[in-house]
Design a protein around this motif. Structure first.
Motif, PDB file in Angstrom:
ATOM      1  N   VAL A 171       3.384  -9.153   8.523  1.00  0.00           N
ATOM      2  CA  VAL A 171       4.795  -9.212   8.146  1.00  0.00           C
ATOM      3  C   VAL A 171       5.149  -7.902   7.447  1.00  0.00           C
ATOM      4  O   VAL A 171       4.472  -7.496   6.492  1.00  0.00           O
ATOM      5  N   THR A 172       6.191  -7.234   7.923  1.00  0.00           N
ATOM      6  CA  THR A 172       6.626  -5.969   7.329  1.00  0.00           C
ATOM      7  C   THR A 172       8.106  -6.032   6.965  1.00  0.00           C
ATOM      8  O   THR A 172       8.804  -6.988   7.326  1.00  0.00           O
ATOM      9  N   VAL A 173       8.551  -5.003   6.284  1.00  0.00           N
ATOM     10  CA  VAL A 173       9.990  -4.790   6.084  1.00  0.00           C
ATOM     11  C   VAL A 173      10.324  -3.383   6.572  1.00  0.00           C
ATOM     12  O   VAL A 173       9.473  -2.485   6.540  1.00  0.00           O
ATOM     13  N   ASP A 174      11.551  -3.213   7.018  1.00  0.00           N
ATOM     14  CA  ASP A 174      11.989  -1.930   7.567  1.00  0.00           C
ATOM     15  C   ASP A 174      13.371  -1.624   7.021  1.00  0.00           C
ATOM     16  O   ASP A 174      14.323  -2.394   7.232  1.00  0.00           O
ATOM     17  N   TYR A 175      13.497  -0.508   6.302  1.00  0.00           N
ATOM     18  CA  TYR A 175      14.772  -0.084   5.718  1.00  0.00           C
ATOM     19  C   TYR A 175      14.719   1.430   5.473  1.00  0.00           C
ATOM     20  O   TYR A 175      13.630   2.029   5.529  1.00  0.00           O
ATOM     21  N   PRO A 176      15.835   2.074   5.201  1.00  0.00           N
ATOM     22  CA  PRO A 176      15.820   3.526   4.969  1.00  0.00           C
ATOM     23  C   PRO A 176      15.106   3.858   3.656  1.00  0.00           C
ATOM     24  O   PRO A 176      15.530   3.422   2.584  1.00  0.00           O
ATOM     25  N   VAL A 177      14.048   4.646   3.723  1.00  0.00           N
ATOM     26  CA  VAL A 177      13.261   4.943   2.528  1.00  0.00           C
ATOM     27  C   VAL A 177      14.044   5.776   1.516  1.00  0.00           C
ATOM     28  O   VAL A 177      13.724   5.770   0.324  1.00  0.00           O
ATOM     29  N   VAL A 235       0.842  -1.198   0.000  1.00  0.00           N
ATOM     30  CA  VAL A 235       0.000   0.000   0.000  1.00  0.00           C
ATOM     31  C   VAL A 235       0.876   1.247   0.000  1.00  0.00           C
ATOM     32  O   VAL A 235       1.851   1.337   0.761  1.00  0.00           O
ATOM     33  N   PHE A 236       0.526   2.231  -0.833  1.00  0.00           N
ATOM     34  CA  PHE A 236       1.258   3.491  -0.847  1.00  0.00           C
ATOM     35  C   PHE A 236       1.026   4.219   0.478  1.00  0.00           C
ATOM     36  O   PHE A 236      -0.088   4.182   1.020  1.00  0.00           O
ATOM     37  N   PRO A 237       2.056   4.882   1.018  1.00  0.00           N
ATOM     38  CA  PRO A 237       1.931   5.520   2.338  1.00  0.00           C
ATOM     39  C   PRO A 237       0.694   6.386   2.528  1.00  0.00           C
ATOM     40  O   PRO A 237       0.065   6.303   3.605  1.00  0.00           O
ATOM     41  N   PRO A 238       0.269   7.202   1.542  1.00  0.00           N
ATOM     42  CA  PRO A 238      -0.935   8.018   1.774  1.00  0.00           C
ATOM     43  C   PRO A 238      -2.212   7.201   1.969  1.00  0.00           C
ATOM     44  O   PRO A 238      -3.202   7.717   2.484  1.00  0.00           O
ATOM     45  N   GLU A 239      -2.194   5.918   1.577  1.00  0.00           N
ATOM     46  CA  GLU A 239      -3.386   5.083   1.691  1.00  0.00           C
ATOM     47  C   GLU A 239      -3.328   4.122   2.877  1.00  0.00           C
ATOM     48  O   GLU A 239      -4.275   3.340   3.093  1.00  0.00           O
ATOM     49  N   ARG A 240      -2.268   4.180   3.659  1.00  0.00           N
ATOM     50  CA  ARG A 240      -2.113   3.225   4.754  1.00  0.00           C
ATOM     51  C   ARG A 240      -3.206   3.373   5.814  1.00  0.00           C
ATOM     52  O   ARG A 240      -3.731   2.372   6.306  1.00  0.00           O
ATOM     53  N   TYR A 279      15.564   3.274  -1.054  1.00  0.00           N
ATOM     54  CA  TYR A 279      14.714   2.485  -1.947  1.00  0.00           C
ATOM     55  C   TYR A 279      13.275   2.920  -1.730  1.00  0.00           C
ATOM     56  O   TYR A 279      12.826   3.016  -0.587  1.00  0.00           O
ATOM     57  N   GLN A 280      12.557   3.212  -2.808  1.00  0.00           N
ATOM     58  CA  GLN A 280      11.198   3.745  -2.663  1.00  0.00           C
ATOM     59  C   GLN A 280      10.112   2.858  -3.272  1.00  0.00           C
ATOM     60  O   GLN A 280       8.943   3.219  -3.269  1.00  0.00           O
ATOM     61  N   LYS A 281      10.477   1.707  -3.809  1.00  0.00           N
ATOM     62  CA  LYS A 281       9.475   0.849  -4.435  1.00  0.00           C
ATOM     63  C   LYS A 281       9.058  -0.267  -3.471  1.00  0.00           C
ATOM     64  O   LYS A 281       9.458  -0.305  -2.319  1.00  0.00           O
ATOM     65  N   GLY A 282       8.249  -1.192  -3.987  1.00  0.00           N
ATOM     66  CA  GLY A 282       7.786  -2.280  -3.140  1.00  0.00           C
ATOM     67  C   GLY A 282       8.794  -3.408  -3.034  1.00  0.00           C
ATOM     68  O   GLY A 282       9.571  -3.613  -3.962  1.00  0.00           O
ATOM     69  N   PRO A 283       8.802  -4.119  -1.921  1.00  0.00           N
ATOM     70  CA  PRO A 283       7.948  -3.906  -0.750  1.00  0.00           C
ATOM     71  C   PRO A 283       8.359  -2.642  -0.005  1.00  0.00           C
ATOM     72  O   PRO A 283       9.556  -2.411   0.218  1.00  0.00           O
ATOM     73  N   ARG A 284       7.386  -1.837   0.374  1.00  0.00           N
ATOM     74  CA  ARG A 284       7.672  -0.541   0.985  1.00  0.00           C
ATOM     75  C   ARG A 284       7.980  -0.687   2.470  1.00  0.00           C
ATOM     76  O   ARG A 284       7.368  -1.495   3.170  1.00  0.00           O
TER      77      ARG A 284
END
Length: 227
Positions: free
Chosen positions: A164-170, A139-144, A173-178
């Protein structure tokens, strides 16, 4: 169809589906007991399902599955690859219009071909569990917030949510998985659910190769509950 939906269709058409796994996801296999909490015959929502084997695995464990996928191609491949007999029906949306639903395995799987935001809530009813491996991170951040509110509105009083999520410096990388940092998870769900982190797995070497991320990359698992 908007631009985001067109991109999703294009990725499936081109086979750019690196997130797809041919076997049951390791986190689901390891933590399903925490999601079901000892209960059988649960109704499980799987948003952004793709053609995930997890959908079949959940049904094989005796649960009913509400799977949702925007693109029809992976649903048809799911049916074909697992040699399932499916009944195709058109069902009415709550706000008007219709969506396609494929029913299989004696109605233990209802596979809806629509956006999760168009899921017919009156037909699906409330769900006992949510298994979210590929939805929130897509999901794009504005729609979360819109997505979180939708899922929360579908939960039964004692529902449990395996996320399940992923966590990294945005900035890397800006694409999915976000990337969905822990504070975002708590901001979206902490007001309604108790949240417990089950795992945090460092995957930087793989992320360097696949996404060009250089600083850190974690895959994280949470169990969230209303009780």
């Amino acid at each position: 169809m908007n631009t985001k939906q067109e991109n999703w269709h294009e990725r499936w058409d081109a086979g750019r589906t690196g997130w797809h796994e041919a076997d049951v996801n390791k986190f689901l296999a390891e933590h399903a007991d925490k999601m079901f909490n000892g209960k059988s015959g649960q109704k499980v929502l799987v948003p952004f399902a793709g053609k995930s084997y997890d959908v079949l695995w959940l049904a094989q464990q005796g649960h009913s599955v509400i799977a949702v996928e925007l693109v029809e191609k992976p649903i048809l491949e799911f049916i074909s690859e697992h040699k399932l007999e499916a009944t195709k029906v058109e069902v009415a949306c709550d706000g008007g219009g219709k969506v396609t639903c494929y029913k299989m395995m004696e109605d233990r799987i209802h596979f809806f071909n629509c956006s999760v935001f168009d899921l017919p809530r009156s037909l699906c009813g409330s769900v006992d569990c949510v298994y979210d491996r590929g939805a929130l991170v897509a999901v794009f951040p504005p729609e979360r917030e819109k997505y979180a509110l939708l899922v929360l509105s579908l939960l039964s009083p004692n529902a449990r949510y395996l996320l399940v999520t992923v966590d990294y410096p945005v900035e890397e990388y800006q694409k999915g998985p976000r990337s969905v940092p822990d504070d975002v998870v708590h901001s979206l769900f902490g007001g309604s659910l108790q949240i417990k982190q089950l795992e945090s797995v460092e995957m930087l070497e793989l992320a360097k190769e696949r996404f060009g991320v250089k600083s850190y990359f974690y895959e994280k698992v949470f169990i969230m509950a209303k009780e």
